[in-house]
Design a protein around this motif. Sequence first.
Motif, mmCIF file in Angstrom:
data_model
loop_
_atom_site.group_PDB
_atom_site.id
_atom_site.type_symbol
_atom_site.label_atom_id
_atom_site.label_comp_id
_atom_site.label_asym_id
_atom_site.label_seq_id
_atom_site.Cartn_x
_atom_site.Cartn_y
_atom_site.Cartn_z
ATOM 1 N N THR A 65 -8.392 2.126 4.318
ATOM 2 C CA THR A 65 -8.140 0.738 3.955
ATOM 3 C C THR A 65 -9.211 -0.148 4.577
ATOM 4 O OG1 THR A 65 -5.753 1.128 3.815
ATOM 5 C CG2 THR A 65 -6.479 -1.148 4.084
ATOM 6 N N HIS A 73 -6.942 15.656 2.367
ATOM 7 C CA HIS A 73 -7.305 15.847 3.774
ATOM 8 C C HIS A 73 -8.028 17.166 3.934
ATOM 9 C CE1 HIS A 73 -6.456 17.341 7.906
ATOM 10 N NE2 HIS A 73 -6.740 16.098 8.234
ATOM 11 N N THR A 121 2.786 9.360 9.626
ATOM 12 C CA THR A 121 1.455 8.774 9.535
ATOM 13 C C THR A 121 0.781 8.852 10.892
ATOM 14 O OG1 THR A 121 2.084 6.507 10.112
ATOM 15 C CG2 THR A 121 2.263 7.133 7.784
ATOM 16 N N THR A 147 -8.225 4.148 8.943
ATOM 17 C CA THR A 147 -8.023 5.449 8.326
ATOM 18 C C THR A 147 -6.768 6.092 8.891
ATOM 19 O OG1 THR A 147 -10.421 5.697 8.124
ATOM 20 C CG2 THR A 147 -9.095 7.669 7.803
ATOM 21 N N HIS A 183 1.473 7.817 -6.398
ATOM 22 C CA HIS A 183 0.506 8.894 -6.642
ATOM 23 C C HIS A 183 0.936 10.216 -6.008
ATOM 24 C CE1 HIS A 183 -2.394 6.286 -8.588
ATOM 25 N NE2 HIS A 183 -2.113 5.381 -7.671
ATOM 26 N N LEU A 194 -5.667 8.083 3.888
ATOM 27 C CA LEU A 194 -5.702 6.741 3.333
ATOM 28 C C LEU A 194 -6.749 5.916 4.080
ATOM 29 C CD1 LEU A 194 -4.430 4.428 1.572
ATOM 30 C CD2 LEU A 194 -2.874 4.028 3.503
ATOM 31 N N LEU A 208 -7.260 6.688 -1.563
ATOM 32 C CA LEU A 208 -6.412 7.807 -1.160
ATOM 33 C C LEU A 208 -7.114 9.098 -1.564
ATOM 34 C CD1 LEU A 208 -3.549 8.515 -0.002
ATOM 35 C CD2 LEU A 208 -2.763 8.589 -2.385
ATOM 36 N N CYS A 211 -2.505 -3.142 -3.621
ATOM 37 C CA CYS A 211 -2.390 -2.969 -2.166
ATOM 38 C C CYS A 211 -2.686 -4.292 -1.460
ATOM 39 C CB CYS A 211 -3.373 -1.909 -1.684
ATOM 40 S SG CYS A 211 -3.181 -0.299 -2.462
ATOM 41 N N LEU A 219 -2.652 13.881 3.223
ATOM 42 C CA LEU A 219 -3.578 13.018 2.498
ATOM 43 C C LEU A 219 -4.219 12.073 3.507
ATOM 44 C CD1 LEU A 219 -1.353 12.081 -0.592
ATOM 45 C CD2 LEU A 219 -3.185 13.788 -0.519
ATOM 46 N N SER A 232 -8.216 -0.110 -0.960
ATOM 47 C CA SER A 232 -7.809 1.169 -0.366
ATOM 48 C C SER A 232 -8.227 2.345 -1.231
ATOM 49 C CB SER A 232 -6.287 1.207 -0.174
ATOM 50 O OG SER A 232 -5.846 0.162 0.684
ATOM 51 N N VAL A 260 0.776 4.232 -2.715
ATOM 52 C CA VAL A 260 0.589 5.645 -2.377
ATOM 53 C C VAL A 260 1.704 6.477 -2.987
ATOM 54 C CG1 VAL A 260 0.637 7.325 -0.497
ATOM 55 C CG2 VAL A 260 -0.701 5.224 -0.251
ATOM 56 N N THR A 297 0.834 -1.201 0.000
ATOM 57 C CA THR A 297 0.000 0.000 0.000
ATOM 58 C C THR A 297 0.866 1.247 0.000
ATOM 59 O OG1 THR A 297 -1.726 -1.197 1.207
ATOM 60 C CG2 THR A 297 -1.860 1.204 1.189
#
Length: 317
Positions: free
Chosen positions: A61, A111, A31, A42, A21, A59, A108, A102, A57, A106, A18, A14
């Motif tokens: 899952t 935020h 994170t 999340t 991108h 994420l 993306l 992934c 951002l 998931s 990410v 994953t």
Amino acid sequence: MSDHDEAAAVRPLTLAWVRRHLEVGERIVRTEALHGGITAETRRLTVRRRDGDTRDLVLRTFVDVEHAEDRLNREADALTLLTGTGVPAPGLVAVDPTAARCEYPSLLMTHLAGRTVLDDEGLETRVPLLARQLVAIHALRPAQRPRKYVTLTTADTVVTPKGADAAAWAAAIDVIRRPAPPCEGRFLHRDFQPGNVLFEVPPPGPAGARITGVVDWAATSWGPTDLDVAHCSTNLALLHGPVWGLRFAEAYEEAGGVPAAATSERLYWRVRSGLAFAEEVTSVSQPWREAGRTELTTRTVEERLDAYVTALMDTLG
């Protein structure tokens, strides 16, 4: 904690997805787990740009979640639709609904500023804001409708809370034995409630609150506006007391929302929502306690649900 250690909190495949991108020169430096949801893991990912500035951002899952592919496809479609509409929703960055790249399905996205607010303080200000936001969502007219709503609760699956008003609950269960009322469909969020709405509350306090985002669009559907109204009303009744469930329905109409014309039809949807919560009180209340509402024990929430269903039968039945 080092940049590498923070980034490693995301599963390896994953994380690689990410990174594909991100913009040239960007890297994940932090994170953070975001709590409050029930179905998805999340995380907020802080990304450092080449010029030294950062951006965030989010994420999402879905780990061993039934119908994850469908839910993520619906959310991705909704986020695309909502771009430029004025409804404050995240922007879609990428989606892997089948876990092709992934470990698990998931999504993306960008935020949004703000935070969820579950406290009693400032509720008089927030309820009208919630109502106006829901009216704006229902006003959307997408070129392609999402799939028709689904309700799973039946008269035979309702779990009556211990010590509940037996007569009121029996009458409420009889209400949902009837066929669903006909309706003119509208665009629905289907999980519109305080846990999925972000607020900014600047000094000096709650009176200046404003909505900065609406999240979790994975259940987007087409159906009666009363479904969304009923769902949010029930959440407010359990979080803050039955009177606030009744008040939200009033605020929705005051904001220009159009529920079913017949009282019996409004009762049907609101009771159906209340009875549905009876099956999942534990799973609903746990995130609230984790968010700081430690007084909302399973028993307390059951008592509020009983009082709310009884109030619905008294006022609309």
